[in-house]
Design a protein around this motif. Structure first.
Motif, PDB file in Angstrom:
ATOM      1  N   PRO A   6       0.834  -1.207   0.000  1.00 22.45           N
ATOM      2  CA  PRO A   6       0.000   0.000   0.000  1.00 22.45           C
ATOM      3  C   PRO A   6       0.872   1.261   0.000  1.00 22.45           C
ATOM      4  O   PRO A   6       1.957   1.279   0.566  1.00 22.45           O
ATOM      5  CB  PRO A   6      -0.793  -0.109   1.299  1.00 22.45           C
ATOM      6  CG  PRO A   6      -0.030  -1.052   2.157  1.00 22.45           C
ATOM      7  CD  PRO A   6       0.732  -1.956   1.231  1.00 22.45           C
ATOM      8  N   THR A   7       0.375   2.285  -0.650  1.00 21.75           N
ATOM      9  CA  THR A   7       1.090   3.563  -0.675  1.00 21.75           C
ATOM     10  C   THR A   7       0.870   4.288   0.650  1.00 21.75           C
ATOM     11  O   THR A   7       0.009   3.909   1.444  1.00 21.75           O
ATOM     12  CB  THR A   7       0.559   4.449  -1.818  1.00 21.75           C
ATOM     13  OG1 THR A   7      -0.809   4.786  -1.527  1.00 21.75           O
ATOM     14  CG2 THR A   7       0.669   3.756  -3.169  1.00 21.75           C
ATOM     15  N   ASP A   8       1.647   5.339   0.868  1.00 19.01           N
ATOM     16  CA  ASP A   8       1.445   6.150   2.067  1.00 19.01           C
ATOM     17  C   ASP A   8       0.029   6.710   2.108  1.00 19.01           C
ATOM     18  O   ASP A   8      -0.599   6.773   3.158  1.00 19.01           O
ATOM     19  CB  ASP A   8       2.464   7.290   2.126  1.00 19.01           C
ATOM     20  CG  ASP A   8       3.863   6.803   2.471  1.00 19.01           C
ATOM     21  OD1 ASP A   8       4.010   5.641   2.909  1.00 19.01           O
ATOM     22  OD2 ASP A   8       4.809   7.596   2.303  1.00 19.01           O
ATOM     23  N   LYS A   9      -0.472   7.102   0.946  1.00 17.98           N
ATOM     24  CA  LYS A   9      -1.836   7.640   0.882  1.00 17.98           C
ATOM     25  C   LYS A   9      -2.842   6.574   1.293  1.00 17.98           C
ATOM     26  O   LYS A   9      -3.779   6.854   2.048  1.00 17.98           O
ATOM     27  CB  LYS A   9      -2.141   8.154  -0.526  1.00 17.98           C
ATOM     28  CG  LYS A   9      -3.509   8.770  -0.649  1.00 17.98           C
ATOM     29  CD  LYS A   9      -3.775   9.293  -2.046  1.00 17.98           C
ATOM     30  CE  LYS A   9      -5.178   9.858  -2.130  1.00 17.98           C
ATOM     31  NZ  LYS A   9      -5.510  10.274  -3.485  1.00 17.98           N
ATOM     32  N   ASP A  10      -2.661   5.342   0.814  1.00 20.47           N
ATOM     33  CA  ASP A  10      -3.555   4.245   1.182  1.00 20.47           C
ATOM     34  C   ASP A  10      -3.506   3.977   2.683  1.00 20.47           C
ATOM     35  O   ASP A  10      -4.542   3.795   3.327  1.00 20.47           O
ATOM     36  CB  ASP A  10      -3.176   2.952   0.450  1.00 20.47           C
ATOM     37  CG  ASP A  10      -3.389   3.013  -1.048  1.00 20.47           C
ATOM     38  OD1 ASP A  10      -4.213   3.837  -1.516  1.00 20.47           O
ATOM     39  OD2 ASP A  10      -2.716   2.241  -1.758  1.00 20.47           O
ATOM     40  N   LEU A  42      -1.528  12.590   8.307  1.00 17.41           N
ATOM     41  CA  LEU A  42      -0.987  11.227   8.382  1.00 17.41           C
ATOM     42  C   LEU A  42      -0.104  10.920   7.173  1.00 17.41           C
ATOM     43  O   LEU A  42       0.975  10.333   7.314  1.00 17.41           O
ATOM     44  CB  LEU A  42      -2.119  10.205   8.480  1.00 17.41           C
ATOM     45  CG  LEU A  42      -2.980  10.273   9.738  1.00 17.41           C
ATOM     46  CD1 LEU A  42      -4.181   9.347   9.600  1.00 17.41           C
ATOM     47  CD2 LEU A  42      -2.174   9.954  10.985  1.00 17.41           C
ATOM     48  N   ALA A  43      -0.559  11.316   5.987  1.00 19.05           N
ATOM     49  CA  ALA A  43       0.229  11.080   4.772  1.00 19.05           C
ATOM     50  C   ALA A  43       1.559  11.814   4.855  1.00 19.05           C
ATOM     51  O   ALA A  43       2.605  11.279   4.464  1.00 19.05           O
ATOM     52  CB  ALA A  43      -0.561  11.511   3.542  1.00 19.05           C
ATOM     53  N   GLU A  44       1.536  13.037   5.386  1.00 24.59           N
ATOM     54  CA  GLU A  44       2.767  13.808   5.542  1.00 24.59           C
ATOM     55  C   GLU A  44       3.706  13.131   6.546  1.00 24.59           C
ATOM     56  O   GLU A  44       4.912  13.047   6.324  1.00 24.59           O
ATOM     57  CB  GLU A  44       2.437  15.217   6.014  1.00 24.59           C
ATOM     58  CG  GLU A  44       3.644  16.129   6.094  1.00 24.59           C
ATOM     59  CD  GLU A  44       3.254  17.545   6.475  1.00 24.59           C
ATOM     60  OE1 GLU A  44       4.009  18.142   7.266  1.00 24.59           O
ATOM     61  OE2 GLU A  44       2.219  18.036   6.003  1.00 24.59           O
ATOM     62  N   ARG A  45       3.141  12.638   7.633  1.00 30.13           N
ATOM     63  CA  ARG A  45       3.954  11.936   8.631  1.00 30.13           C
ATOM     64  C   ARG A  45       4.642  10.724   8.008  1.00 30.13           C
ATOM     65  O   ARG A  45       5.820  10.472   8.231  1.00 30.13           O
ATOM     66  CB  ARG A  45       3.079  11.482   9.796  1.00 30.13           C
ATOM     67  CG  ARG A  45       3.863  10.730  10.860  1.00 30.13           C
ATOM     68  CD  ARG A  45       2.985  10.164  11.946  1.00 30.13           C
ATOM     69  NE  ARG A  45       2.314  11.229  12.662  1.00 30.13           N
ATOM     70  CZ  ARG A  45       1.478  11.017  13.663  1.00 30.13           C
ATOM     71  NH1 ARG A  45       1.212   9.786  14.053  1.00 30.13           N
ATOM     72  NH2 ARG A  45       0.895  12.014  14.274  1.00 30.13           N
ATOM     73  N   LEU A  46       3.893   9.974   7.211  1.00 30.55           N
ATOM     74  CA  LEU A  46       4.467   8.796   6.556  1.00 30.55           C
ATOM     75  C   LEU A  46       5.536   9.191   5.535  1.00 30.55           C
ATOM     76  O   LEU A  46       6.571   8.541   5.433  1.00 30.55           O
ATOM     77  CB  LEU A  46       3.368   7.977   5.883  1.00 30.55           C
ATOM     78  CG  LEU A  46       2.441   7.226   6.843  1.00 30.55           C
ATOM     79  CD1 LEU A  46       1.234   6.685   6.093  1.00 30.55           C
ATOM     80  CD2 LEU A  46       3.186   6.116   7.556  1.00 30.55           C
ATOM     81  N   ALA A  47       5.286  10.257   4.797  1.00 33.69           N
ATOM     82  CA  ALA A  47       6.250  10.721   3.796  1.00 33.69           C
ATOM     83  C   ALA A  47       7.558  11.162   4.446  1.00 33.69           C
ATOM     84  O   ALA A  47       8.625  11.038   3.847  1.00 33.69           O
ATOM     85  CB  ALA A  47       5.652  11.866   2.981  1.00 33.69           C
ATOM     86  N   ASP A  48       7.470  11.625   5.681  1.00 33.16           N
ATOM     87  CA  ASP A  48       8.661  12.046   6.421  1.00 33.16           C
ATOM     88  C   ASP A  48       9.335  10.884   7.152  1.00 33.16           C
ATOM     89  O   ASP A  48      10.255  11.104   7.932  1.00 33.16           O
ATOM     90  CB  ASP A  48       8.297  13.134   7.441  1.00 33.16           C
ATOM     91  CG  ASP A  48       7.924  14.448   6.779  1.00 33.16           C
ATOM     92  OD1 ASP A  48       8.277  14.646   5.599  1.00 33.16           O
ATOM     93  OD2 ASP A  48       7.277  15.282   7.448  1.00 33.16           O
ATOM     94  N   GLY A  49       8.846   9.666   6.900  1.00 29.93           N
ATOM     95  CA  GLY A  49       9.453   8.491   7.507  1.00 29.93           C
ATOM     96  C   GLY A  49       8.881   8.093   8.850  1.00 29.93           C
ATOM     97  O   GLY A  49       9.375   7.179   9.508  1.00 29.93           O
ATOM     98  N   GLY A  50       7.823   8.767   9.271  1.00 33.21           N
ATOM     99  CA  GLY A  50       7.185   8.443  10.553  1.00 33.21           C
ATOM    100  C   GLY A  50       6.275   7.230  10.449  1.00 33.21           C
ATOM    101  O   GLY A  50       6.039   6.705   9.357  1.00 33.21           O
TER     102      GLY A  50
END
Length: 92
Positions: A6-10, A42-50
């Motif tokens: 799944p993508t970060d967006k998913d 949440l998507a931003e957090r994931l994109a930053d490696g969180g």
């Protein structure tokens, strides 16, 4: 066949939906206000490696931070909202 990750967006969409479900005892307007922008955050957090953590814990933290009471049974919340709606519409 290889499973597609799944993508970060998913992942953000799924997590936000899980949090929304755990807060489903709240009135829709309050729920929308509380969760406004959650998916993008949440998507931003994931994109930053969180990481996202646990949806139950996240929902409880949101509830506490907003000063809301503990979750009530969904059936009771629906009954109360139904009665409140009836009163607002002038039903007895």
């Amino acid at each position: 066949m290889t499973a597609i990750a799944p993508t970060d967006k998913d992942r953000a969409t799924d997590f936000a939906a899980a949090v929304r479900e755990r807060l489903s005892d709240l009135p829709p307007e309050e729920l929308d206000e509380l969760l406004d922008g959650l998916q993008a955050d949440l998507a931003e957090r994931l994109a930053d490696g969180g990481e996202l953590g646990d949806a139950d814990a996240y929902a409880e933290e949101l509830r506490q931070a907003a000063g809301l009471p503990e979750r009530e049974p969904v059936e009771e919340a629906r009954r109360r909202r139904g009665l409140g709606q009836a009163l607002r519409e002038g039903w007895t």
